[in-house]
Design an enzyme around this catalytic site. Sequence first.
Site, PDB file in Angstrom:
ATOM      1  CE  LYS A  94      -0.664   0.364   4.879  1.00 31.86           C
ATOM      2  NZ  LYS A  94      -1.417   0.613   5.957  1.00 31.86           N
ATOM      3  NE  ARG A 144      -5.839   0.935  10.782  1.00 33.53           N
ATOM      4  CZ  ARG A 144      -4.488   0.924  10.841  1.00 33.53           C
ATOM      5  NH1 ARG A 144      -3.675   1.670  11.507  1.00 33.53           N
ATOM      6  NH2 ARG A 144      -3.707  -0.172   9.994  1.00 33.53           N
ATOM      7  CE1 TYR A 153       7.384  23.065   3.604  1.00 34.15           C
ATOM      8  CE2 TYR A 153       9.243  23.679   5.057  1.00 34.15           C
ATOM      9  CZ  TYR A 153       8.001  24.070   4.287  1.00 34.15           C
ATOM     10  OH  TYR A 153       7.587  25.276   4.288  1.00 34.15           O
TER      11      TYR A 153
HETATM   12  C1  LIG Z   1      -4.539  -4.085   7.598  1.00 32.52           C
HETATM   13  C2  LIG Z   1      -3.083  -3.883   7.636  1.00 32.52           C
HETATM   14  N1  LIG Z   1      -2.372  -5.352   7.521  1.00 32.52           N
HETATM   15  C3  LIG Z   1      -1.148  -5.433   7.415  1.00 32.52           C
HETATM   16  C4  LIG Z   1      -0.246  -4.109   7.394  1.00 32.52           C
HETATM   17  C5  LIG Z   1       1.127  -4.124   7.489  1.00 32.52           C
HETATM   18  O1  LIG Z   1       1.725  -3.617   8.894  1.00 32.52           O
HETATM   19  P1  LIG Z   1       3.330  -3.647   9.167  1.00 32.52           P
HETATM   20  O2  LIG Z   1       3.822  -2.417   7.985  1.00 32.52           O
HETATM   21  O3  LIG Z   1       3.224  -3.238  10.511  1.00 32.52           O
HETATM   22  O4  LIG Z   1       3.768  -4.949   8.777  1.00 32.52           O
HETATM   23  C6  LIG Z   1      -0.988  -2.778   7.627  1.00 32.52           C
HETATM   24  C7  LIG Z   1      -0.203  -1.551   7.848  1.00 32.52           C
HETATM   25  O5  LIG Z   1      -0.557  -0.837   8.332  1.00 32.52           O
HETATM   26  C8  LIG Z   1      -2.454  -2.955   7.683  1.00 32.52           C
HETATM   27  O6  LIG Z   1      -3.083  -1.615   7.798  1.00 32.52           O
END
Ligand SMILES: Cc1ncc(COP(=O)(O)O)c(C=O)c1O
Length: 352
Positions: free
Chosen positions: A38, A134, A266
Amino acid sequence: MDVEATCWIDISLSAFASNVAKAKRTLAGDAELMVAVKSDAYGHGEVSIATTALAHGAKTLAVLDIESGVRLRPHVGDTMLLAWLLSPHDDFAKAQRAGLDLGISALWQLDKLAHEATGGPVSLHLKIDTGLHRNGALQGDWVALCEAAAAMEKGGRVRVRGIWSHLSDTSTEENLESLERFHGAVEKARAVGLSPDILHIAASAAATDIPQSRLDMVRVGISVYGVSPFDERTPADMGFAPVMAARARVSHVDTEQNLAWVGMGYGHGLLPLPPHTGWVSLGGSPAQLHSVQMDHLVIGIPHEARVALGDIVTLWGDETSPSAEDWAKWAGTIGDEVVSSMGSGVERRFSS
Ligand SMILES: Cc1ncc(COP(=O)(O)O)c(C=O)c1O
């Protein structure tokens, strides 16, 4: 004449590849590895990162929204691509055409799907809130959501392939409580006739410390980018290497004040810092940061150093420079924000 960029981001695909392979071995274990790409792969460039992840141990990928999934689909074959941030304005038919798996947490999403998607089943992952609050279905809404999904599954419109949640990662105890709530929610889903193949809840932190949270699949982001999810452990402690290095050139030298201007600010995505906070690497030597401005940084010229226009400064990401975690500490945030904030207009230079 070639015009030299004032700043750029170096991305080491070989460091990323070994981080992914390491995550598969140590964070996923027997579970499948889903890599989160993402936010343009946490600022690293989604297409190169996604294809490298798949070549080195990731089985599936997570994007945030439908548009990102549609954009990525031509590059990743028929890999499972999960999108979980759905809005009433999204085009669910487009998601279906791109073969995306959808993270579903509300009845309105099923209703919208029933109206917009046609033909064969759309793969769904129902999301239960287990304490983070969330974007998951609340416990009180869960059975109704499962019943509605089960009815659509019977009609051949959807296949509930997964049940999932996201942890707060505030403490092991809280994560374990959430895991218990999760198993309770899965039981309720099975009781109304659902038979998910993939249960998933753990991201980087829980996958590292709580092996029983790995279930069928772990969704890992920040660790594979070589940034630590923990305050007290470095990426090196965990066996991961930084993937991103932020670099910029000296664009102006003021010998009277012993200051140099460096072409990243920035406006390029750097986090603003209080004056006189932090340092950077100027050709391998530490140079004090005086200020982060819109288009540039102002740094102190170290004693006896010779600085020329065009010299390269590393802000973070190599052995002579601070780390992304250092920048996060200076800015009062987490490393995720440091790397993901880098603007899409800044050139990514990939090396393998
Ligand atoms: C729903 C969800 N799953 C997995 C992840 C991956 O988390 P991380 O970057 O802490 O491994 C995120 C990241 O925010 C997330 O929002």
